[in-house]
Design an enzyme around this catalytic site. Structure first.
Site, short mmCIF file in Angstrom:
data_model
loop_
_atom_site.label_atom_id
_atom_site.label_comp_id
_atom_site.label_asym_id
_atom_site.label_seq_id
_atom_site.Cartn_x
_atom_site.Cartn_y
_atom_site.Cartn_z
N HIS A 117 23.26 57.07 19.13
CA HIS A 117 22.08 55.70 19.85
C HIS A 117 20.92 54.67 18.79
O HIS A 117 21.12 55.45 17.57
CB HIS A 117 20.73 57.03 20.32
CG HIS A 117 19.39 56.30 21.49
ND1 HIS A 117 18.20 56.54 19.89
CD2 HIS A 117 19.23 55.77 21.22
CE1 HIS A 117 17.40 56.00 20.52
NE2 HIS A 117 17.88 55.29 21.66
N HIS A 163 15.32 46.99 17.11
CA HIS A 163 14.51 48.13 18.00
C HIS A 163 12.97 47.26 18.29
O HIS A 163 12.14 47.30 17.52
CB HIS A 163 14.33 49.33 17.14
CG HIS A 163 13.75 50.53 17.95
ND1 HIS A 163 13.34 51.69 17.98
CD2 HIS A 163 13.86 50.58 19.56
CE1 HIS A 163 12.92 52.21 18.51
NE2 HIS A 163 13.08 51.80 19.96
#
Length: 558
Positions: A117, A163
């Site tokens: 992830h 991100h």
């Protein structure tokens, strides 16, 4: 320091350095059973390996090679110390060394897949750097699914990986792709999946498509625009890289969908959050789709509009990937357990950490595996106990990154119900004899070489709720080579999903107990008999010398 005190320290250190592990009584008794006149010859050793260690395929020649390789004379047999040292050697592994032994010709949906992830993050989810280094490390460890969040770099008309909506420093998509190509098959020949969380405009999607095809070249698997009716197998996709993402929509249509989703849900996945970075484009005219980008997508992702029933609908004409957060899965499992299992028999289910795990921690993967989820996405940056479970699961099947799901999860005639408690299938008895190696690894384990520790062992099962258990040994004080000689017993209803957890700690009366090593083993691949169990550090890297001598025995319930 005076010369006198210096000599005292040297003597003190030498005294503990000379301490060595002694064969436990069980080992001495076994030696007596299979030896004659104080020596165990090749016939006796072979008999021991077959009868007690359950190594049915071992030959007398194999036993003779063990004797010939012993550093202890005489060469015509093993005395008790040599026999003990063989049992406590690195060659006497607790895990079946069969390499890749699962059937690898089934569809991809029939396997648990080692999944990362936010694979590009070096630390926490909010302000750590983005880099290709954690991607490289993950691939070296055997991870087969790499996640990249791709965003526009408006200043250079380029594609960044970061991100979104955080302070994470970006890395270029090209750098990530180049490293994936270089390291994809270092640990395993089986396919690598790149899951793209796409926040690009169509023109940048086209640019990303060209970047992907030019960088990856022939190893990129390009299925074309058609959606699979059934996923291909890991065997047919060896040495190939696969792209998985949502099929591209018109940019303005996708933006409208994102805004609606963001209004209706507060805890969204990283791949579903609409951030402020997209706002400069919202007034742009409608742009054309990027067909070259769509042709790259082998595993189509997406969450259908509607409720949970629509999300878990099985289409006999096509397969797809669905993503759920850990919280969404827990909620869905309460009412739709069998439907999730049925969905994962043909389709992919990816489970990802909830948004508040900003420290890059992880969740218990067992509920996801119990429902057949293939891609249990984990943050690989830390060293939490759940990440150790993930490492333990993927020690199976030759550590190739693919573990065939148990048959009960694949049975289409009778869909498995995760809520039903099952009867005991096997009993695992674990004996912890002794440990050694901390003295010689004290630079890595951070123990004071002049002060022998007080070690204890925790042994337990991670698995379905009925199997979950953790036990603790006695504390052995002031010893670099602690001897526990304790047996623990575990009654297992689903050994196919069970992992054996082993941890060693040093007792500290005034502060938190110190960590002294751990390992996690898939129960399905543990070998019976007395074995040398190497211990790892918190991150799962092996110590140089630290190991335990343990015995494993499987029996049927009465």
């Amino acid at each position: 320091m005076s010369k006198q005190s210096y000599r005292v320290c040297l003597c003190f250190r030498r005294r503990f350095k000379m301490a060595v592990a002694q064969a436990p009584e069980d080992v001495k008794n076994l030696f007596e059973m299979y030896s004659e006149n104080g020596l165990m010859n090749a016939d006796g050793l072979h008999k021991f390996l077959v009868e007690y260690q359950k190594e049915d395929e071992t030959t007398t020649d194999d036993a003779q090679k063990i004797i010939d390789g012993s550093k202890h004379l005489p060469r015509n047999g093993l005395h008790v110390e040599a026999f003990f040292r063989h049992l406590f050697s690195d060659t006497n592994s607790p895990q079946v060394s069969l390499g890749v032994h699962h059937d690898m010709n089934a569809p991809l949906s029939h396997y648990f897949i080692f999944t990362g992830h936010n694979s590009y993050l070096t630390g926490n989810q909010l302000n750590s750097d983005c880099s290709d280094v954690p991607i490289i490390n993950a691939l070296k460890r055997g991870v087969r699914v790499i996640e990249l969040d791709i965003w526009p770099n408006s200043e250079k008309d380029d594609v960044h990986v970061l991100h979104g909506g955080t302070l994470t420093a970006p890395v270029t998509l090209l750098k990530c792709l180049s490293s994936i190509k270089e390291y994809a098959f270092v640990s395993s020949d089986f396919p690598v999946v790149i899951t793209l969380e796409d926040h690009l405009t169509p023109d940048l999607q086209a640019k990303a498509a060209n970047m992907i095809t030019e960088t990856l070249g022939d190893i990129l698997f390009t299925p074309g625009p058609e959606v699979f009716k059934e996923f291909p197998s890991p065997e047919t996709l060896k040495k190939r890289i696969i792209i998985s993402t949502k099929p591209p929509k018109d940019y303005t249509e996708a933006k409208e969908d994102k805004d609606k989703e963001n209004d209706s849900k507060s805890d969204k996945a990283d791949d579903e959050v609409a951030t402020k970075k997209a706002k400069p484009h919202e007034n742009k005219p409608k742009q054309k789709k990027a067909p070259e980008y769509k042709r790259l997508i082998a595993i189509h992702a997406g969450k259908p509009k509607g409720g949970l029933d629509e999300c878990l609908e099985v289409d006999p004409e096509k397969v797809r990937r669905l993503s759920l957060s850990e919280l969404e899965l827990e909620k869905a499992a309460e009412t739709h357990g069998k439907k999730i299992v049925r969905f994962t028999q043909r389709n992919m289910l990816r489970v990802y950490p909830k948004g508040i795990r900003v420290d890059s921690s992880n969740y218990n993967p067992m509920i996801a595996w119990l429902h057949g989820a293939q891609m249990v996405a984990f943050n690989m940056q830390g060293c939490d106990k759940h990440l150790r479970l993930m490492h333990g699961m993927f020690k199976a099947n030759g550590q190739c990154g693919y573990v065939k799901k148990p048959d009960f999860l694949l049975n289409t005639n009778e869909i498995f119900d995760p809520e039903v408690k099952h009867s005991e299938k096997t009993i695992l008895k674990v004996t912890v004899y002794l440990g050694e190696g901390w003295y010689y690894d004290f630079d890595h384990t951070h123990f004071d070489p002049y002060s022998p520790p007080d070690f204890y062992v925790k042994v337990g099962i991670a698995g379905v709720p009925a199997d979950k258990q953790m036990t603790k040994s006695k504390i052995v004080e002031d010893s670099w080579v602690p001897s526990w000689n304790q047996e623990f017993e575990f009654h297992l209803t689903m050994p196919q999903l069970a992992l054996l957890r082993i941890e060693v700690h040093e007792y500290d009366m005034s502060e938190k107990d110190d960590f002294a090593g751990q390992t996690c083993l898939p129960v399905s691949e543990i070998r019976s008999g007395i074995r040398a169990v190497p211990l790892m550090d918190k991150k799962g890297d092996k110590y140089n010398n630290v190991k335990l001598l343990m015995r494993f025995e499987f029996t049927n319930p009465s």
